[in-house]
Design an enzyme around this catalytic site. Structure first.
Site, PDB file in Angstrom:
ATOM      1  N   LEU A  28       0.821  -1.215   0.000  1.00  0.00           N
ATOM      2  CA  LEU A  28       0.000   0.000   0.000  1.00  0.00           C
ATOM      3  C   LEU A  28       0.855   1.264   0.000  1.00  0.00           C
ATOM      4  CD1 LEU A  28      -2.811  -0.986   2.542  1.00  0.00           C
ATOM      5  CD2 LEU A  28      -2.800  -1.183   0.049  1.00  0.00           C
ATOM      6  N   THR A  79      12.957  -2.798   0.196  1.00  0.00           N
ATOM      7  CA  THR A  79      12.378  -3.697   1.189  1.00  0.00           C
ATOM      8  C   THR A  79      12.963  -5.103   1.072  1.00  0.00           C
ATOM      9  OG1 THR A  79      10.328  -4.326   2.290  1.00  0.00           O
ATOM     10  CG2 THR A  79      10.284  -4.357  -0.112  1.00  0.00           C
ATOM     11  N   LYS A  83      17.255  -4.955   2.266  1.00  0.00           N
ATOM     12  CA  LYS A  83      17.565  -3.813   3.146  1.00  0.00           C
ATOM     13  C   LYS A  83      19.011  -3.795   3.629  1.00  0.00           C
ATOM     14  CE  LYS A  83      12.825  -3.149   4.753  1.00  0.00           C
ATOM     15  NZ  LYS A  83      11.887  -3.188   5.875  1.00  0.00           N
ATOM     16  N   ASP A 119      11.993   2.712   8.814  1.00  0.00           N
ATOM     17  CA  ASP A 119      11.291   1.710   9.634  1.00  0.00           C
ATOM     18  C   ASP A 119      11.498   2.059  11.110  1.00  0.00           C
ATOM     19  OD1 ASP A 119      10.400   0.143   7.496  1.00  0.00           O
ATOM     20  OD2 ASP A 119      12.261  -0.998   7.439  1.00  0.00           O
ATOM     21  N   ALA A 144      13.331 -11.219  15.722  1.00  0.00           N
ATOM     22  CA  ALA A 144      14.579 -10.446  15.649  1.00  0.00           C
ATOM     23  C   ALA A 144      15.099 -10.389  14.219  1.00  0.00           C
ATOM     24  CB  ALA A 144      15.614 -11.080  16.574  1.00  0.00           C
ATOM     25  N   GLY A 146      14.341  -8.578  10.130  1.00  0.00           N
ATOM     26  CA  GLY A 146      14.476  -7.222   9.586  1.00  0.00           C
ATOM     27  C   GLY A 146      13.629  -6.205  10.328  1.00  0.00           C
ATOM     28  N   VAL A 236       3.316  -5.774  14.507  1.00  0.00           N
ATOM     29  CA  VAL A 236       3.745  -5.033  13.302  1.00  0.00           C
ATOM     30  C   VAL A 236       3.191  -5.651  12.024  1.00  0.00           C
ATOM     31  CG1 VAL A 236       5.859  -4.175  14.413  1.00  0.00           C
ATOM     32  CG2 VAL A 236       6.012  -6.123  12.854  1.00  0.00           C
ATOM     33  N   TYR A 238       0.835  -6.272   9.137  1.00  0.00           N
ATOM     34  CA  TYR A 238      -0.282  -5.448   8.675  1.00  0.00           C
ATOM     35  C   TYR A 238      -1.048  -6.061   7.504  1.00  0.00           C
ATOM     36  CZ  TYR A 238       2.590  -3.371   4.933  1.00  0.00           C
ATOM     37  OH  TYR A 238       3.371  -3.175   3.834  1.00  0.00           O
TER      38      TYR A 238
HETATM   39  N1  LIG Z   1       4.044  -2.596   9.673  1.00  0.00           N
HETATM   40  C1  LIG Z   1       5.095  -2.406   8.895  1.00  0.00           C
HETATM   41  O1  LIG Z   1       5.347  -1.300   8.384  1.00  0.00           O
HETATM   42  C2  LIG Z   1       6.047  -3.517   8.618  1.00  0.00           C
HETATM   43  C3  LIG Z   1       5.671  -4.799   8.905  1.00  0.00           C
HETATM   44  N2  LIG Z   1       6.517  -5.839   8.639  1.00  0.00           N
HETATM   45  C4  LIG Z   1       6.017  -7.182   8.957  1.00  0.00           C
HETATM   46  O2  LIG Z   1       6.822  -7.735   9.985  1.00  0.00           O
HETATM   47  C5  LIG Z   1       6.831  -9.160   9.869  1.00  0.00           C
HETATM   48  C6  LIG Z   1       8.269  -9.668   9.996  1.00  0.00           C
HETATM   49  O3  LIG Z   1       8.984  -9.233   8.861  1.00  0.00           O
HETATM   50  P1  LIG Z   1      10.586  -9.336   8.784  1.00  0.00           P
HETATM   51  O4  LIG Z   1      11.201  -8.925  10.065  1.00  0.00           O
HETATM   52  O5  LIG Z   1      10.990  -8.659   7.544  1.00  0.00           O
HETATM   53  O6  LIG Z   1      10.782 -10.928   8.635  1.00  0.00           O
HETATM   54  P2  LIG Z   1      12.118 -11.734   8.870  1.00  0.00           P
HETATM   55  O7  LIG Z   1      11.922 -13.031   8.173  1.00  0.00           O
HETATM   56  O8  LIG Z   1      13.315 -10.885   8.590  1.00  0.00           O
HETATM   57  O9  LIG Z   1      12.144 -11.997  10.468  1.00  0.00           O
HETATM   58  C7  LIG Z   1      11.148 -12.723  11.144  1.00  0.00           C
HETATM   59  C8  LIG Z   1      11.757 -13.291  12.428  1.00  0.00           C
HETATM   60  O10 LIG Z   1      10.710 -13.905  13.180  1.00  0.00           O
HETATM   61  C9  LIG Z   1      11.205 -15.136  13.706  1.00  0.00           C
HETATM   62  N3  LIG Z   1      10.064 -16.010  13.983  1.00  0.00           N
HETATM   63  C10 LIG Z   1       9.237 -16.589  13.091  1.00  0.00           C
HETATM   64  N4  LIG Z   1       8.272 -17.274  13.744  1.00  0.00           N
HETATM   65  C11 LIG Z   1       8.495 -17.125  15.072  1.00  0.00           C
HETATM   66  C12 LIG Z   1       7.845 -17.569  16.231  1.00  0.00           C
HETATM   67  N5  LIG Z   1       6.757 -18.332  16.174  1.00  0.00           N
HETATM   68  N6  LIG Z   1       8.356 -17.222  17.433  1.00  0.00           N
HETATM   69  C13 LIG Z   1       9.479 -16.465  17.513  1.00  0.00           C
HETATM   70  N7  LIG Z   1      10.135 -15.992  16.427  1.00  0.00           N
HETATM   71  C14 LIG Z   1       9.653 -16.320  15.226  1.00  0.00           C
HETATM   72  C15 LIG Z   1      12.148 -15.666  12.649  1.00  0.00           C
HETATM   73  O11 LIG Z   1      13.075 -16.593  13.195  1.00  0.00           O
HETATM   74  C16 LIG Z   1      12.810 -14.372  12.180  1.00  0.00           C
HETATM   75  O12 LIG Z   1      13.983 -14.064  12.924  1.00  0.00           O
HETATM   76  C17 LIG Z   1       6.166  -9.479   8.530  1.00  0.00           C
HETATM   77  O13 LIG Z   1       4.828  -9.839   8.761  1.00  0.00           O
HETATM   78  C18 LIG Z   1       6.213  -8.156   7.797  1.00  0.00           C
HETATM   79  O14 LIG Z   1       5.151  -8.015   6.862  1.00  0.00           O
HETATM   80  C19 LIG Z   1       7.779  -5.646   8.145  1.00  0.00           C
HETATM   81  C20 LIG Z   1       8.226  -4.378   7.869  1.00  0.00           C
HETATM   82  C21 LIG Z   1       7.386  -3.204   8.059  1.00  0.00           C
HETATM   83  O1  LIG Z   2       9.327  -2.915   4.740  1.00  0.00           O
HETATM   84  C1  LIG Z   2       8.616  -1.972   4.443  1.00  0.00           C
HETATM   85  C2  LIG Z   2       7.243  -2.152   3.936  1.00  0.00           C
HETATM   86  C3  LIG Z   2       7.164  -1.624   2.500  1.00  0.00           C
HETATM   87  O2  LIG Z   2       7.953  -2.438   1.656  1.00  0.00           O
HETATM   88  C4  LIG Z   2       5.715  -1.738   1.997  1.00  0.00           C
HETATM   89  O3  LIG Z   2       5.543  -2.441   1.019  1.00  0.00           O
HETATM   90  O4  LIG Z   2       4.840  -1.110   2.565  1.00  0.00           O
HETATM   91  C5  LIG Z   2       7.663  -0.191   2.404  1.00  0.00           C
HETATM   92  C6  LIG Z   2       9.073  -0.061   2.947  1.00  0.00           C
HETATM   93  O5  LIG Z   2       9.469   1.314   2.944  1.00  0.00           O
HETATM   94  C7  LIG Z   2       9.125  -0.586   4.382  1.00  0.00           C
HETATM   95  O6  LIG Z   2      10.451  -0.541   4.848  1.00  0.00           O
END
Ligand SMILES: NC(=O)C1=CN([C@@H]2O[C@H](COP(=O)(O)OP(=O)(O)OC[C@H]3O[C@@H](n4cnc5c(N)ncnc54)[C@H](O)[C@@H]3O)[C@@H](O)[C@H]2O)C=CC1
Ligand SMILES: O=C1C[C@@](O)(C(=O)O)C[C@@H](O)[C@@H]1O
Length: 302
Positions: A28, A79, A83, A119, A144, A146, A236, A238
């Site tokens: 989005l 993203t 990153k 972020d 822990a 990204g 986090v 969404y």
């Molecule tokens: N609201 C926002 O603007 C954003 C939201 N996100 C969301 O955050 C979430 C995580 O994304 P990333 O950090 O990029 O993923 P990632 O794959 O880099 O990290 C996820 C971590 O969670 C751990 N994990 C997975 N299942 C687990 C469990 N049951 N218990 C404990 N640890 C567990 C993994 O080992 C890994 O270290 C995604 O759903 C992504 O869409 C990411 C970036 C921005």
């Molecule tokens: O990881 C994310 C989510 C994002 O990729 C998105 O699609 O909204 C936008 C990026 O700027 C941010 O760091």
């Protein structure tokens, strides 16, 4: 941790921005940027470069950063999974980006390519808006990766007294805790998932930074029965906005915020870096809610 916008754009400036990453077809962020620009009458296009759809590797993705500057782009969001790799493709890093070792925003400033991490600032702004004046004595963060790295830095900057990081991969949790503690001097420790009951019993709040709760990863990252009404809870994730954890925490009377806060916060901060214009977060939040509603992909009642 204040975003310092670049100089106010010259009247008539046209902005070309974009997002590089994998599986970003449903993002989005492009629509949030374009809606803000439309409101201000700024000519602005925001394009996706989806590495999955194009069959490009992460390395090929970050290889597009400098050429985008030469082709006249104003800025880029970067993203997953680029990153960290992208750090090697800029001339300069903001303080947050240098500390965390990852960027999600690139600005082409004259001949220089500058990397930022909105972020971190975006989570911090979203948290300040959604969770004003909550206790931060002990905070538990699950995940822990990204997003978790950005959130840990943001929680410390917001004043978390003691931050406990847990992850399925204990080495990842320990490495993040050590790196944030080393960079900030804050008390940041790692814990095993088995320690969550004890850690949560002493915590004021908890942040989910795992993908658990997404359609592909259903469930909750820990047993919601560990939550009391005194806990605040931020998820986090969404997609969807209302995850199983959000639902369960609300049902237990916790104060809850969804992933909207971080998604809106990073867009507002990146827009400021690209254009020099600070978006009104309330207006962007309204756009986000409308987009979620219109596209019918998510539960809008966040
Ligand atoms: N609201 C926002 O603007 C954003 C939201 N996100 C969301 O955050 C979430 C995580 O994304 P990333 O950090 O990029 O993923 P990632 O794959 O880099 O990290 C996820 C971590 O969670 C751990 N994990 C997975 N299942 C687990 C469990 N049951 N218990 C404990 N640890 C567990 C993994 O080992 C890994 O270290 C995604 O759903 C992504 O869409 C990411 C970036 C921005
Ligand atoms: O990881 C994310 C989510 C994002 O990729 C998105 O699609 O909204 C936008 C990026 O700027 C941010 O760091």
């Amino acid at each position: 941790m204040t975003i310092q916008p670049s100089p106010v754009p010259v009247a008539g400036t046209r902005f070309v921005c974009g997002l590089i990453g994998s599986g970003i077809g449903e993002s989005l962020t492009p629509a949030m940027h374009e809606a803000e620009a439309d409101r201000r009458g700024m000519p602005y296009v925001y394009r996706r470069t989806d590495l999955t759809a194009l069959g490009l590797s992460p390395e090929e993705g970050v290889g597009l950063i400098r050429p985008a500057g030469l082709l006249g782009f104003s800025g880029l969001n970067i993203t997953h999974p680029c990153k960290r790799l992208a750090v090697e493709h800029v001339d300069e890093l903001s303080a947050e980006a240098a500390t965390i070792g990852a960027i999600n925003t690139v600005v082409f400033d004259g001949g220089r390519v500058v990397g930022h991490n909105t972020d971190v600032t975006g989570f911090a702004h979203g948290f300040a808006r959604d969770m004003p004046e909550v206790a931060l004595g002990q905070v538990v963060q699950v995940g822990a990766g990204g997003a978790g790295a950005a959130v840990a830095h943001a929680l410390v900057s917001l004043g978390a007294g003691r931050l406990v990081v847990a992850d399925l991969d204990p080495g990842r949790a320990a490495a993040l805790a050590t790196s944030v503690a080393g960079a900030t001097g804050a008390e940041v420790v790692s814990a095993g998932l088995g320690d969550l009951p004890a850690q949560l019993s002493r915590a004021d709040g908890v942040v989910n930074c795992t993908p658990v709760g997404m359609a592909q990863h259903p469930g909750t990252p820990f047993d919601p029965d560990l939550l009391d009404p005194r806990h605040w809870v931020v998820d986090v994730v969404y997609r969807p906005l209302v995850t199983e954890l959000v639902r369960a925490a609300r049902a237990r009377g916790c104060r809850v915020a969804t992933g909207a806060g971080m998604a809106i916060g990073q867009a507002v901060d990146s827009f400021a870096l690209f254009t020099g214009v600070r978006a009104d977060p309330d207006a962007v939040a309204a756009d986000f809610a409308r987009l979620v509603d219109t596209e019918g992909r998510q539960d809008a009642h966040a």
